[in-house]
Design a protein around this motif. Structure first.
Motif, mmCIF file in Angstrom:
data_model
loop_
_atom_site.group_PDB
_atom_site.id
_atom_site.type_symbol
_atom_site.label_atom_id
_atom_site.label_comp_id
_atom_site.label_asym_id
_atom_site.label_seq_id
_atom_site.Cartn_x
_atom_site.Cartn_y
_atom_site.Cartn_z
ATOM 1 N N LEU A 1 12.746 148.407 60.530
ATOM 2 C CA LEU A 1 12.429 146.651 60.984
ATOM 3 C C LEU A 1 13.159 146.447 62.026
ATOM 4 O O LEU A 1 12.794 145.780 63.267
ATOM 5 C CB LEU A 1 12.909 145.987 60.222
ATOM 6 C CG LEU A 1 11.860 144.679 59.824
ATOM 7 C CD1 LEU A 1 10.597 144.425 59.961
ATOM 8 C CD2 LEU A 1 12.891 143.686 58.834
ATOM 9 N N ALA A 2 14.513 146.717 61.927
ATOM 10 C CA ALA A 2 15.590 146.089 62.999
ATOM 11 C C ALA A 2 15.472 147.174 64.566
ATOM 12 O O ALA A 2 15.667 146.065 65.724
ATOM 13 C CB ALA A 2 17.143 146.491 62.780
ATOM 14 N N GLN A 3 14.706 148.202 64.139
ATOM 15 C CA GLN A 3 13.997 149.100 65.967
ATOM 16 C C GLN A 3 13.216 148.308 66.369
ATOM 17 O O GLN A 3 12.968 148.423 67.739
ATOM 18 C CB GLN A 3 14.177 150.502 65.651
ATOM 19 C CG GLN A 3 14.458 151.451 64.985
ATOM 20 C CD GLN A 3 16.496 150.592 65.681
ATOM 21 O OE1 GLN A 3 16.642 150.667 66.742
ATOM 22 N NE2 GLN A 3 16.681 150.600 64.166
ATOM 23 N N GLN A 4 12.418 147.040 65.787
ATOM 24 C CA GLN A 4 11.410 146.770 66.506
ATOM 25 C C GLN A 4 11.878 145.775 67.715
ATOM 26 O O GLN A 4 12.876 144.839 67.443
ATOM 27 C CB GLN A 4 10.522 146.016 65.903
ATOM 28 C CG GLN A 4 10.354 146.368 64.410
ATOM 29 C CD GLN A 4 8.659 145.763 63.454
ATOM 30 O OE1 GLN A 4 9.449 144.761 63.127
ATOM 31 N NE2 GLN A 4 8.031 146.441 62.680
ATOM 32 N N GLU A 5 10.935 144.937 68.998
ATOM 33 C CA GLU A 5 11.307 144.697 69.921
ATOM 34 C C GLU A 5 11.888 143.198 68.849
ATOM 35 O O GLU A 5 12.823 142.792 69.428
ATOM 36 C CB GLU A 5 10.368 144.201 70.629
ATOM 37 C CG GLU A 5 11.320 144.496 72.034
ATOM 38 C CD GLU A 5 9.949 144.952 73.283
ATOM 39 O OE1 GLU A 5 9.883 144.064 73.629
ATOM 40 O OE2 GLU A 5 9.641 146.457 73.508
ATOM 41 N N GLU A 6 11.547 142.328 68.464
ATOM 42 C CA GLU A 6 11.612 141.523 67.510
ATOM 43 C C GLU A 6 11.096 141.277 66.084
ATOM 44 O O GLU A 6 10.581 141.698 65.729
ATOM 45 C CB GLU A 6 9.896 140.505 68.090
ATOM 46 C CG GLU A 6 11.090 138.507 68.396
ATOM 47 C CD GLU A 6 9.620 137.631 68.293
ATOM 48 O OE1 GLU A 6 9.302 136.711 67.754
ATOM 49 O OE2 GLU A 6 8.603 137.987 69.036
ATOM 50 N N PHE A 7 12.199 140.901 65.653
ATOM 51 C CA PHE A 7 12.224 140.733 64.278
ATOM 52 C C PHE A 7 11.429 140.053 63.707
ATOM 53 O O PHE A 7 11.194 139.158 63.878
ATOM 54 C CB PHE A 7 13.582 140.031 63.818
ATOM 55 C CG PHE A 7 13.820 139.721 62.432
ATOM 56 C CD1 PHE A 7 13.986 141.719 61.276
ATOM 57 C CD2 PHE A 7 13.376 138.981 61.183
ATOM 58 C CE1 PHE A 7 14.196 140.838 60.142
ATOM 59 C CE2 PHE A 7 13.465 138.584 60.232
ATOM 60 C CZ PHE A 7 13.552 139.805 59.024
ATOM 61 N N ARG A 8 10.695 140.624 62.027
ATOM 62 C CA ARG A 8 9.515 140.391 61.477
ATOM 63 C C ARG A 8 9.745 140.628 60.345
ATOM 64 O O ARG A 8 10.040 141.159 59.823
ATOM 65 C CB ARG A 8 8.259 141.051 61.919
ATOM 66 C CG ARG A 8 7.222 140.240 63.086
ATOM 67 C CD ARG A 8 5.939 141.208 62.530
ATOM 68 N NE ARG A 8 5.851 142.478 62.911
ATOM 69 C CZ ARG A 8 5.466 143.107 61.857
ATOM 70 N NH1 ARG A 8 5.458 142.380 60.038
ATOM 71 N NH2 ARG A 8 5.957 144.378 61.524
ATOM 72 N N PRO A 9 10.039 138.882 59.454
ATOM 73 C CA PRO A 9 10.738 138.798 58.015
ATOM 74 C C PRO A 9 9.419 139.503 57.292
ATOM 75 O O PRO A 9 8.199 139.848 57.634
ATOM 76 C CB PRO A 9 9.937 137.530 58.286
ATOM 77 C CG PRO A 9 9.143 136.905 58.811
ATOM 78 C CD PRO A 9 9.435 137.815 60.004
ATOM 79 N N GLY A 41 21.225 146.859 62.908
ATOM 80 C CA GLY A 41 20.535 145.813 64.607
ATOM 81 C C GLY A 41 19.919 145.247 63.309
ATOM 82 O O GLY A 41 18.854 143.990 64.785
ATOM 83 N N ILE A 42 20.045 144.165 62.468
ATOM 84 C CA ILE A 42 19.368 143.151 62.185
ATOM 85 C C ILE A 42 20.532 141.590 62.878
ATOM 86 O O ILE A 42 21.377 142.166 62.495
ATOM 87 C CB ILE A 42 19.456 143.525 60.632
ATOM 88 C CG1 ILE A 42 18.787 144.456 59.850
ATOM 89 C CG2 ILE A 42 18.982 141.289 59.662
ATOM 90 C CD1 ILE A 42 17.217 144.140 59.522
ATOM 91 N N PRO A 43 19.576 141.182 62.768
ATOM 92 C CA PRO A 43 19.636 139.672 63.475
ATOM 93 C C PRO A 43 20.275 139.114 62.530
ATOM 94 O O PRO A 43 20.307 138.500 61.532
ATOM 95 C CB PRO A 43 18.716 138.817 63.838
ATOM 96 C CG PRO A 43 17.455 139.742 63.962
ATOM 97 C CD PRO A 43 17.403 140.920 62.983
ATOM 98 N N LYS A 44 21.593 138.669 62.976
ATOM 99 C CA LYS A 44 22.955 138.140 62.531
ATOM 100 C C LYS A 44 22.289 136.621 61.251
ATOM 101 O O LYS A 44 22.702 136.934 59.907
ATOM 102 C CB LYS A 44 23.773 137.243 63.119
ATOM 103 C CG LYS A 44 25.362 137.157 62.862
ATOM 104 C CD LYS A 44 26.655 136.632 63.308
ATOM 105 C CE LYS A 44 27.615 136.220 62.964
ATOM 106 N NZ LYS A 44 27.460 134.894 61.674
ATOM 107 N N ASP A 45 21.520 136.302 61.238
ATOM 108 C CA ASP A 45 20.651 134.975 61.031
ATOM 109 C C ASP A 45 20.164 135.853 59.927
ATOM 110 O O ASP A 45 19.316 134.563 59.697
ATOM 111 C CB ASP A 45 20.777 133.501 61.313
ATOM 112 C CG ASP A 45 19.415 134.517 62.070
ATOM 113 O OD1 ASP A 45 19.223 135.416 62.591
ATOM 114 O OD2 ASP A 45 18.763 133.278 62.915
ATOM 115 N N VAL A 46 19.395 136.989 59.335
ATOM 116 C CA VAL A 46 18.075 137.404 58.643
ATOM 117 C C VAL A 46 19.094 137.567 57.327
ATOM 118 O O VAL A 46 20.233 138.519 57.539
ATOM 119 C CB VAL A 46 17.440 139.005 59.400
ATOM 120 C CG1 VAL A 46 17.247 138.861 58.716
ATOM 121 C CG2 VAL A 46 17.052 137.876 60.508
#
Lengths: 495, 552
Positions: free
Chosen positions: A336-344, A444-449
């Motif tokens: 999931l973290a390797q995707q260009e944009e994070f999707r929940p 690489g999961i965004p910090k606010d996730v």
């Protein structure tokens, strides 16, 4: 000719049948005759009337029967006394001599000379004696008339006992006919074809009998429960993770989850290690990510102090049987973290996990783990609690309580307890928590996730639901297939 | 002062208090006339592992007492580390508890805490071990060095005579110390702590010397902690000093020991240090799910959890003391806030996330096939993934098949030697265990098997297999054949056929491969009587097994 036909024929010629007399005159078994009468009575038309009567007849006791066979005690004793007399002490050695002697004396068959020179000696008083008791018993046995007074004597001596016999007085019924019309057991295709069902009479159906057993196929109870859990997750919009991967390596099973390499769970007495193929080729692990995992364990980063130890890739490469499906969750989150944009995402899995632990009534080396997770921005502990209530409500569980707990890869961590109305106590039903930043950020999961997750075993709630105390009665080759075949439809929300 | 109160656990509400605090009152047992409360402690809270620490934690949580401040006094004793320990057990730290008074209870607690620390963070002494000594019986400076075993000679704790290391190891091999011997046994030299006169304090991690053993009358305790992990050694020493310095004449005061390292550099131990972290109040609040707490309220909550906190504008300054080594990250602080607030007081919110569920195709298809097989009158079984080597090979008359199986290095019994490569063994064992069922027996299972595969990451691969078995008075070959035809019809597959095989698991001339297109995907046939015998099955059996993956 059948017995019921015999009865009907007889009734057409005589007014009444006494079943006892009829049986004895015709040499029939009385019980069988009664059976035939009852079967005629059960017919829908009244072929016969039958009035039940009873008489008391005398039957010989075992002792009475022995009198018929051997003679009465008194007669046996009398016969033993020779013309020259017999010493009393010798005579009294005979079986049942005491009763026999006293009876023979009363009957005046014997006399005793107490002053005889050899000691008390018994002589015959009469030359001839008749064994009246035996004769009377024989008469009773052949149902001949015996004087009532004598009967009472025999009863007192426990030689005869009264037995009540039921019998019937049978007369013609309102629909008497010597031709019996047999009622049909079932409606048949032929009857529909020729219309004969209109004239036929039908047997009464025995509504108390069980139906015929149905031959069928059957699904396994635990997997029926699995189906229900899958449905709950799908209802809630959770996608299924690919868990068809029993063998994992230490990296995904432990290291990626920030579980230190000296953690007891990584010991041989908790985990099954693989000897062949023993190791994962290091080149097959994502190099960048692996470096980040290593440095997070060793020195921290991402706001963490880390564990401050030498992280060894050789530990991470060790192949094992996965100890939890969270290894798959880690792979999915990394992906999931390797995707260009994070999707929940909302994801779930239900599959086998393996523990090399001591086996007992509730623990096997393999069991099924149920796991659910949500990854989204700004999730809180309140969201975890909210989704747990929603999930367990689908299982019919509405009273929950949460206990702080420790788990190496979640913080905060909560054990889930539910109130069990049957057991009248709070029981632990699962574990939950928010994945640690030290696990998510190196991926690489965004910090606010934040990622909230929970897990439970499939077996435990199933055992509680079906009241099974030994897990071997639920899974494995030793289960009784009757249990599988008789297990009802699984309705988890119906408590 | 410690707050130890034997009556406390009996009071109403104690169990709930434990629950809310995150420890678990597991059991209450009567042992030797004493009521014992067994309380489960989270694995990372070493500070709660003794009565002293746990009652302090609970009392602070209840606001009945405040977290003590520890004072570390300047070192009077020195411990020299020799380079010889490098290869066997490189790290040592030490401390002195001066003017201490232990009662029988606190003495026992002191010993028990060491046991617990040995067990968990010490990993059965392999990573960390502790020695405690009556300082008045020994004389510094002390030395941590390593010697060849025959040169080590002293009277071990609770033994009557002086003996060499090999001699004592022969004795220990027969008692409770056996598991610890292997930690150093393979090393040519064993670690040793001695005093200035050569008196042996301890041979870590195995045994202390008898000479310096502590008793109820000991007034000054020398604590040494040796380790393979420097960080864990520090945690253990901090934990012991944190819990037991309260029994010193000046409570919460610890005397340092100067450690002189092999390279001549020195440091003072114990650290008993605090670190100050600054966190964003709003962030802390957000993750905990507490919407309305002010920074001051957050600080109060943390104080209840043995974390001193003060408000500095938007930031919260949190002092993480020497008893809270479990705090690695902000998330640990967030958990403490949530615990102090009460997990069960946090308002529940449903995640506001719309998603469309997607199933795994292989699982969806498996479920459909399972239902078809049940409709065909077969009973589903659920058997184990692990079995013996023989089960997948010689018992099926295919000895070479064991080569393809994933092998387990540490099975406790032969039933866990390999991961199954076929569903057949479980199926046959089920038939064998269910002899009282009406015949014929018709069973199936749809589940994973695992084989080696060099192309994958772990070198293994799962396949979803379908297996069915017929056991009856006759072989029922035509039944499993019919079942195959039925399943293929349901899978809407026409491009398949069966083709006779000489597979040794089948009765000669009664086995066939299932060919999909041109590829073999499974087989069916009447099992060879020798196979039946191995699995203790007394009826003729026909089986069908194939890989479902090509149909996904």
């Amino acid at each position: 000719m059948s017995l019921d036909q015999v009865i009907l024929n007889t009734l057409s010629e005589q007014k009444e049948i006494d079943s006892l007399i009829f049986a004895s005159e015709n040499g029939l078994d009385h019980q069988k005759l009664v059976g035939a009468i009852k079967s005629l009575l059960s017919l829908p038309k009244e072929y016969i009337k039958a009035e039940q009567k009873q008489i008391s007849v005398w039957e010989l006791t075992d002792e009475g029967k022995s009198f018929v066979a051997n003679g009465s005690y008194e007669f046996v004793l009398y016969s033993a006394v020779t013309k020259d007399g017999i010493l009393q002490k010798e005579l009294m050695k005979m079986p049942n001599a005491k009763i026999g002697f006293s009876k023979a004396m009363t009957l005046g068959w014997l006399v005793i000379d107490k002053k005889h020179e050899d000691g008390p000696t018994v002589f015959r008083k009469v030359d001839d004696a008749t064994d009246v008791v035996k004769t009377m018993l024989e008469d009773i046995n052949t149902q001949k008339k015996v004087d009532e007074k004598k009967i009472q004597d025999l009863k007192k001596r426990k030689l005869i006992t009264p037995v009540v016999t039921k019998f019937y007085l049978v007369t013609k019924g309102t629909s008497f006919n010597t031709q019996i019309e047999r009622p049909e057991a079932d409606l048949t295709a032929d009857m529909l074809q020729d219309g004969s069902w209109k004239e036929k009479s039908f047997k009464e159906y025995n509504f108390k009998a069980k139906g015929a057993p149905i031959t069928s196929g059957y699904l396994h109870p635990l997997l029926k429960v699995r189906t229900e859990y899958r449905r709950i997750f799908l209802d809630m919009g959770f996608s299924e993770m690919p868990t068809n991967k029993f063998v994992e390596n230490g990296f995904w099973n432990f290291d990626a989850l920030f579980q230190p390499q000296q953690h007891p769970a990584r010991d041989a007495h908790d985990t099954f290690f693989i000897s062949n193929p023993e190791m994962t080729d290091a080149s097959k692990l994502p190099a960048d990510y692996l470096e980040k995992v290593k440095s997070t364990h060793e020195n921290g980063g991402y706001g963490s102090t880390g564990y401050n130890y030498d992280w060894k890739i050789s530990e991470a490469q060790k192949n094992i049987l996965r100890t939890h499906t969270t290894a798959v969750s880690a792979r999915m989150l990394y992906k999931l973290a390797q995707q260009e944009e994070f999707r929940p995402v909302k994801m779930f899995s239900i599959d086998r996990v393996f523990r090399n632990e001591t086996l007992d009534a509730t623990h096997l080396a393999e069991f099924h783990q149920i796991e659910g997770l949500v990854a989204d921005r700004n999730l809180t502990l309140g969201h975890l609690i909210g989704i747990l209530y929603a999930f367990f409500k689908k299982l019919g569980i509405e009273k929950l309580k949460f206990k702080p707990a420790y788990n190496p890869y979640t913080e905060p961590s909560m054990e889930i307890f539910s109130y069990h109305p049957g057991l009248k106590k709070w029981v632990e039903i699962g574990n939950s928590g928010m994945f640690r930043p030290e696990m998510l950020l190196p991926m690489g999961i965004p910090k606010d996730v934040n990622v909230i997750a929970w897990g439970l075993s499939l077996e435990r709630p199933t055992m509680i639901k079906y009241g099974i105390n030994n897990i071997r009665e639920l899974i494995g080759h030793k289960v009784n297939l009757n249990m599988v075949q008789e297990n009802p439809i699984c309705r988890l929300n119906k408590v | 002062s410690s707050g130890i109160n034997a009556e406390w656990p009996l009071r109403p509400g104690f169990e709930d208090l434990c629950f809310d605090f995150g420890v678990e009152l597991d059991d209450i047992v009567e042992e030797e006339g004493i009521t014992k409360f067994k309380i489960d402690i989270p694995a990372n809270r070493y500070d709660l592992l003794c009565v002293e620490g746990l009652s302090q934690g609970l009392n602070v949580f209840l606001g009945k007492t405040t977290l003590p401040r520890y004072t570390v006094l300047r070192a009077r004793e020195r411990l020299h580390v020799d380079g010889s320990v490098e290869g066997v057990r490189p790290y040592v730290v030490a401390a002195v508890l001066r003017d201490i008074t232990l009662t029988e209870d606190s003495y026992n607690s002191f010993i028990l805490l060491q046991d617990k620390l040995h067990q968990n963070i010490g990993r059965e002494r392999s990573l960390v071990s502790i020695g405690t000594h009556d300082l008045d019986t020994i004389q510094g400076p002390f030395k941590y060095h390593a010697l060849p075993p025959p040169e080590i000679k002293f009277q071990p704790l609770n033994q009557d005579t002086v003996m060499t290391a090999p001699q004592m190891f022969d004795i220990f091999r027969k008692n409770y110390l056996k598991p610890y011997l292997q930690i150093i046994e393979s090393s040519p030299v064993y670690p040793l702590i001695t005093d200035v006169n050569g008196t042996v304090l301890s041979l870590p991690p195995v045994i202390n010397g008898n000479h310096s053993k502590i008793s109820l009358s000991t007034r000054n305790i020398f604590i040494e902690v040796t380790a393979k992990d420097r960080k864990k050694a520090g945690i253990v020493l901090d934990t012991i000093c944190g819990a037991f310095s309260e029994y010193c004449t000046t409570p919460h005061t610890i005397e340092a020991v100067e450690i002189v390292q092999a390279d001549g550099s020195t440091f003072s131990s114990p650290k008993m240090g605090s670190r100050i972290e600054e966190y964003d109040s709003a962030e802390l609040c957000l993750k905990s799910g507490i919407k309305t707490a002010t920074p001051e309220q957050l600080a109060d909550l943390l104080t209840k959890m043995c974390l001193r906190a003060s408000v500095a504008g938007e930031k919260l300054k949190v002092e993480i003391g020497p008893t809270r080594h479990d705090i690695l990250h902000q998330c640990d602080v967030e958990e403490d806030i949530a615990i102090a607030y009460g997990y069960n007081n946090i308002p529940q919110v449903l995640p506001d996330l719309y998603t469309i569920a997607v199933e795994q195709d292989v699982n969806k298809l498996s479920d459909s096939v399972r239902e078809e097989l049940a409709r065909c009158g077969f009973t589903e079984v659920l058997t184990f993934s692990l079995c013996s080597r023989d089960d997948v090979s010689v018992n099926l008359r295919i000895p070479e098949a064991v080569g393809g199986a994933v092998q387990i290095s540490n099975p406790k019994t032969f039933e866990f030697q390999v991961v199954r490569t076929t569903l057949l063994p479980g199926m046959l064992k089920t038939a064998s265990c269910n002899r009282n069922m009406p015949l014929p027996l018709k069973l199936f299972e749809v589940s994973d098997i695992v084989v080696k595969d060099t192309l994958t990451e772990t070198g293994t691969k799962n396949y979803r297999y379908v297996c069915a078995l017929f056991a009856g008075k006759t072989s029922g070959f035509e039944v499993v054949h019919g079942l195959l035809d039925r399943v293929m019809l349901m899978l809407d597959v026409k491009d398949y056929h069966i083709q006779q095989t000489s597979d040794p698991m089948f009765f000669p001339g009664r086995g066939a491969d299932i060919i999909l297109g041109t590829k073999k995907i499974g087989h069916l046939g009447i099992l060879h009587p020798e196979v039946l015998e191995k699995f203790d099955v007394t009826l003729p059996c026909s089986v069908l097994e194939f890989n479902l993956d090509p149909f996904v």
